[in-house]
Design a protein around this motif. Structure first.
Motif, PDB file in Angstrom:
ATOM      1  N   ALA A 100      21.753   4.065  -4.815  1.00 36.37           N
ATOM      2  CA  ALA A 100      20.592   3.285  -5.221  1.00 36.37           C
ATOM      3  C   ALA A 100      20.388   3.434  -6.724  1.00 36.37           C
ATOM      4  N   MET A 101      20.099   2.331  -7.348  1.00 36.13           N
ATOM      5  CA  MET A 101      19.880   2.375  -8.788  1.00 36.13           C
ATOM      6  C   MET A 101      18.471   2.869  -9.109  1.00 36.13           C
ATOM      7  N   PHE A 102      17.507   2.521  -8.271  1.00 39.58           N
ATOM      8  CA  PHE A 102      16.117   2.881  -8.525  1.00 39.58           C
ATOM      9  C   PHE A 102      15.517   3.410  -7.233  1.00 39.58           C
ATOM     10  N   ASN A 103      14.839   4.547  -7.319  1.00 40.83           N
ATOM     11  CA  ASN A 103      14.225   5.165  -6.153  1.00 40.83           C
ATOM     12  C   ASN A 103      12.800   5.579  -6.516  1.00 40.83           C
ATOM     13  N   LEU A 104      11.812   5.048  -5.783  1.00 37.79           N
ATOM     14  CA  LEU A 104      10.410   5.348  -6.045  1.00 37.79           C
ATOM     15  C   LEU A 104       9.740   5.746  -4.737  1.00 37.79           C
ATOM     16  N   ILE A 105       9.033   6.864  -4.772  1.00 42.98           N
ATOM     17  CA  ILE A 105       8.233   7.294  -3.627  1.00 42.98           C
ATOM     18  C   ILE A 105       6.831   7.612  -4.141  1.00 42.98           C
ATOM     19  N   ALA A 106       5.821   6.972  -3.561  1.00 46.86           N
ATOM     20  CA  ALA A 106       4.432   7.214  -3.947  1.00 46.86           C
ATOM     21  C   ALA A 106       3.641   7.562  -2.696  1.00 46.86           C
ATOM     22  N   GLN A 107       2.820   8.611  -2.784  1.00 42.37           N
ATOM     23  CA  GLN A 107       2.031   9.056  -1.634  1.00 42.37           C
ATOM     24  C   GLN A 107       0.595   9.333  -2.063  1.00 42.37           C
ATOM     25  N   VAL A 108      -0.319   9.034  -1.156  1.00 47.56           N
ATOM     26  CA  VAL A 108      -1.733   9.355  -1.357  1.00 47.56           C
ATOM     27  C   VAL A 108      -2.247   9.955  -0.063  1.00 47.56           C
ATOM     28  N   LYS A 109      -2.916  11.094  -0.165  1.00 45.67           N
ATOM     29  CA  LYS A 109      -3.545  11.725   1.001  1.00 45.67           C
ATOM     30  C   LYS A 109      -5.003  11.977   0.671  1.00 45.67           C
ATOM     31  N   ILE A 110      -5.859  11.682   1.633  1.00 47.43           N
ATOM     32  CA  ILE A 110      -7.287  11.972   1.461  1.00 47.43           C
ATOM     33  C   ILE A 110      -7.792  12.712   2.694  1.00 47.43           C
ATOM     34  N   ARG A 111      -8.841  13.460   2.495  1.00 49.33           N
ATOM     35  CA  ARG A 111      -9.484  14.187   3.580  1.00 49.33           C
ATOM     36  C   ARG A 111     -10.978  13.857   3.522  1.00 49.33           C
ATOM     37  N   PRO A 112     -11.372  12.712   4.153  1.00 48.88           N
ATOM     38  CA  PRO A 112     -12.778  12.286   4.062  1.00 48.88           C
ATOM     39  C   PRO A 112     -13.745  13.267   4.720  1.00 48.88           C
ATOM     40  N   ILE A 113     -13.308  13.882   5.795  1.00 50.77           N
ATOM     41  CA  ILE A 113     -14.065  14.970   6.430  1.00 50.77           C
ATOM     42  C   ILE A 113     -13.060  16.067   6.744  1.00 50.77           C
ATOM     43  N   LYS A 114     -13.512  17.302   6.863  1.00 56.21           N
ATOM     44  CA  LYS A 114     -12.600  18.438   6.950  1.00 56.21           C
ATOM     45  C   LYS A 114     -11.510  18.317   8.025  1.00 56.21           C
ATOM     46  N   PRO A 115     -11.778  17.924   9.256  1.00 60.64           N
ATOM     47  CA  PRO A 115     -10.688  17.907  10.235  1.00 60.64           C
ATOM     48  C   PRO A 115      -9.760  16.694  10.157  1.00 60.64           C
ATOM     49  N   LEU A 116     -10.113  15.678   9.364  1.00 61.36           N
ATOM     50  CA  LEU A 116      -9.351  14.424   9.323  1.00 61.36           C
ATOM     51  C   LEU A 116      -8.571  14.304   8.019  1.00 61.36           C
ATOM     52  N   GLU A 117      -7.267  14.022   8.130  1.00 60.66           N
ATOM     53  CA  GLU A 117      -6.448  13.761   6.951  1.00 60.66           C
ATOM     54  C   GLU A 117      -5.756  12.415   7.136  1.00 60.66           C
ATOM     55  N   ILE A 118      -5.850  11.559   6.115  1.00 61.22           N
ATOM     56  CA  ILE A 118      -5.255  10.223   6.155  1.00 61.22           C
ATOM     57  C   ILE A 118      -4.300  10.101   4.974  1.00 61.22           C
ATOM     58  N   GLY A 119      -3.114   9.568   5.242  1.00 62.62           N
ATOM     59  CA  GLY A 119      -2.133   9.419   4.185  1.00 62.62           C
ATOM     60  C   GLY A 119      -1.442   8.068   4.234  1.00 62.62           C
ATOM     61  N   VAL A 120      -1.067   7.582   3.058  1.00 58.69           N
ATOM     62  CA  VAL A 120      -0.313   6.339   2.919  1.00 58.69           C
ATOM     63  C   VAL A 120       0.829   6.632   1.960  1.00 58.69           C
ATOM     64  N   SER A 121       2.024   6.130   2.276  1.00 62.71           N
ATOM     65  CA  SER A 121       3.150   6.325   1.372  1.00 62.71           C
ATOM     66  C   SER A 121       3.955   5.030   1.267  1.00 62.71           C
ATOM     67  N   TYR A 122       4.620   4.893   0.132  1.00 63.15           N
ATOM     68  CA  TYR A 122       5.457   3.724  -0.135  1.00 63.15           C
ATOM     69  C   TYR A 122       6.785   4.211  -0.688  1.00 63.15           C
ATOM     70  N   HIS A 123       7.880   3.693  -0.150  1.00 61.41           N
ATOM     71  CA  HIS A 123       9.222   4.064  -0.584  1.00 61.41           C
ATOM     72  C   HIS A 123       9.973   2.794  -0.965  1.00 61.41           C
ATOM     73  N   LEU A 124      10.475   2.760  -2.203  1.00 61.58           N
ATOM     74  CA  LEU A 124      11.249   1.624  -2.697  1.00 61.58           C
ATOM     75  C   LEU A 124      12.588   2.129  -3.207  1.00 61.58           C
ATOM     76  N   ARG A 125      13.679   1.547  -2.704  1.00 60.26           N
ATOM     77  CA  ARG A 125      15.036   1.823  -3.204  1.00 60.26           C
ATOM     78  C   ARG A 125      15.714   0.482  -3.433  1.00 60.26           C
ATOM     79  N   THR A 126      16.246   0.291  -4.646  1.00 63.33           N
ATOM     80  CA  THR A 126      16.842  -0.999  -4.989  1.00 63.33           C
ATOM     81  C   THR A 126      18.330  -0.850  -5.308  1.00 63.33           C
ATOM     82  N   ASN A 127      19.011  -1.992  -5.322  1.00 63.39           N
ATOM     83  CA  ASN A 127      20.437  -2.081  -5.666  1.00 63.39           C
ATOM     84  C   ASN A 127      21.305  -1.144  -4.830  1.00 63.39           C
ATOM     85  N   ARG A 128      21.111  -1.169  -3.545  1.00 66.05           N
ATOM     86  CA  ARG A 128      21.874  -0.327  -2.629  1.00 66.05           C
ATOM     87  C   ARG A 128      23.119  -1.074  -2.163  1.00 66.05           C
ATOM     88  N   SER A 129      24.243  -0.386  -2.145  1.00 65.12           N
ATOM     89  CA  SER A 129      25.471  -0.995  -1.633  1.00 65.12           C
ATOM     90  C   SER A 129      26.393   0.109  -1.123  1.00 65.12           C
TER      91      SER A 129
END
Length: 93
Positions: A1-30
Protein backbone atom coordinates in the motif's frame (compact mmCIF):
# COMPACT_ATOMS: atom_id res chain seq x y z
CA UNK A 1 0.00 0.00 0.00
CA UNK A 2 1.27 3.42 -0.87
CA UNK A 3 -0.77 5.23 1.79
CA UNK A 4 -2.05 3.85 5.09
CA UNK A 5 -4.21 5.90 7.49
CA UNK A 6 -5.87 4.75 10.70
CA UNK A 7 -7.89 7.19 12.82
CA UNK A 8 -9.68 6.27 16.05
CA UNK A 9 -11.84 8.12 18.55
CA UNK A 10 -13.03 6.69 21.86
CA UNK A 11 -15.32 8.41 24.33
CA UNK A 12 -16.66 7.42 27.72
CA UNK A 13 -19.88 9.44 28.22
CA UNK A 14 -20.60 7.62 31.48
CA UNK A 15 -18.18 5.45 33.45
CA UNK A 16 -19.39 1.95 32.43
CA UNK A 17 -19.96 2.83 28.73
CA UNK A 18 -17.21 3.19 26.13
CA UNK A 19 -17.98 4.07 22.49
CA UNK A 20 -15.42 4.03 19.71
CA UNK A 21 -15.29 4.80 15.99
CA UNK A 22 -12.36 4.03 13.70
CA UNK A 23 -11.54 4.58 10.05
CA UNK A 24 -8.92 2.69 8.03
CA UNK A 25 -7.80 3.82 4.57
CA UNK A 26 -5.21 2.00 2.42
CA UNK A 27 -4.63 3.11 -1.16
CA UNK A 28 -2.75 1.88 -4.24
CA UNK A 29 -2.82 -1.77 -3.21
CA UNK A 30 -1.73 -4.42 -5.70
CA UNK A 31 -0.36 -7.96 -5.76
CA UNK A 32 2.33 -9.18 -8.14
CA UNK A 33 1.22 -12.27 -10.04
CA UNK A 34 3.25 -14.40 -12.41
CA UNK A 35 2.29 -12.37 -15.47
CA UNK A 36 0.84 -9.09 -14.21
CA UNK A 37 -0.44 -7.09 -11.24
CA UNK A 38 -3.77 -7.64 -9.51
CA UNK A 39 -5.50 -4.47 -8.27
CA UNK A 40 -6.65 -5.24 -4.71
CA UNK A 41 -8.69 -2.00 -4.54
CA UNK A 42 -8.50 0.63 -1.82
CA UNK A 43 -9.61 -0.20 1.69
CA UNK A 44 -12.21 2.22 3.07
CA UNK A 45 -13.26 0.71 6.39
CA UNK A 46 -15.43 2.51 8.93
CA UNK A 47 -16.02 0.63 12.18
CA UNK A 48 -17.86 1.31 15.42
CA UNK A 49 -17.93 -0.43 18.76
CA UNK A 50 -19.47 0.00 22.16
CA UNK A 51 -18.90 -1.81 25.42
CA UNK A 52 -20.69 -1.61 28.73
CA UNK A 53 -19.11 -2.78 32.00
CA UNK A 54 -21.89 -4.46 33.96
CA UNK A 55 -19.59 -4.92 36.96
CA UNK A 56 -15.85 -5.48 37.55
CA UNK A 57 -15.97 -8.92 35.86
CA UNK A 58 -18.76 -8.87 33.27
CA UNK A 59 -19.12 -6.63 30.23
CA UNK A 60 -21.23 -6.65 27.06
CA UNK A 61 -20.13 -5.35 23.68
CA UNK A 62 -21.20 -4.79 20.10
CA UNK A 63 -18.82 -4.27 17.13
CA UNK A 64 -19.82 -3.28 13.59
CA UNK A 65 -17.21 -3.42 10.84
CA UNK A 66 -17.29 -2.16 7.23
CA UNK A 67 -20.25 0.14 7.92
CA UNK A 68 -19.87 1.70 4.46
CA UNK A 69 -20.23 -1.78 2.90
CA UNK A 70 -17.17 -1.26 0.69
CA UNK A 71 -15.71 -4.06 -1.44
CA UNK A 72 -11.97 -4.76 -1.64
CA UNK A 73 -9.70 -7.78 -1.86
CA UNK A 74 -7.65 -9.03 1.09
CA UNK A 75 -5.57 -11.04 -1.39
CA UNK A 76 -6.08 -12.79 -4.74
CA UNK A 77 -9.52 -14.46 -4.76
CA UNK A 78 -10.22 -13.30 -1.15
CA UNK A 79 -12.90 -10.58 -1.27
CA UNK A 80 -13.81 -8.63 1.84
CA UNK A 81 -17.08 -9.30 3.61
CA UNK A 82 -19.87 -6.77 3.63
CA UNK A 83 -21.13 -5.23 6.84
CA UNK A 84 -20.19 -7.47 9.76
CA UNK A 85 -21.59 -7.20 13.29
CA UNK A 86 -20.66 -9.05 16.45
CA UNK A 87 -22.51 -9.01 19.75
CA UNK A 88 -21.07 -10.63 22.83
CA UNK A 89 -19.97 -10.55 26.41
CA UNK A 90 -16.74 -10.96 28.28
CA UNK A 91 -15.80 -12.24 31.70
CA UNK A 92 -12.57 -11.26 33.48
CA UNK A 93 -11.18 -13.62 36.08
Amino acid sequence: AMFNLIAQVKIRPIKPLEIGVSYHLRTNRSKVLVVNYLDLQNINNLSAKASYAINSQWSAFVNVDNILNQKWYLGPSMPSQGIVAMLGGSFKF
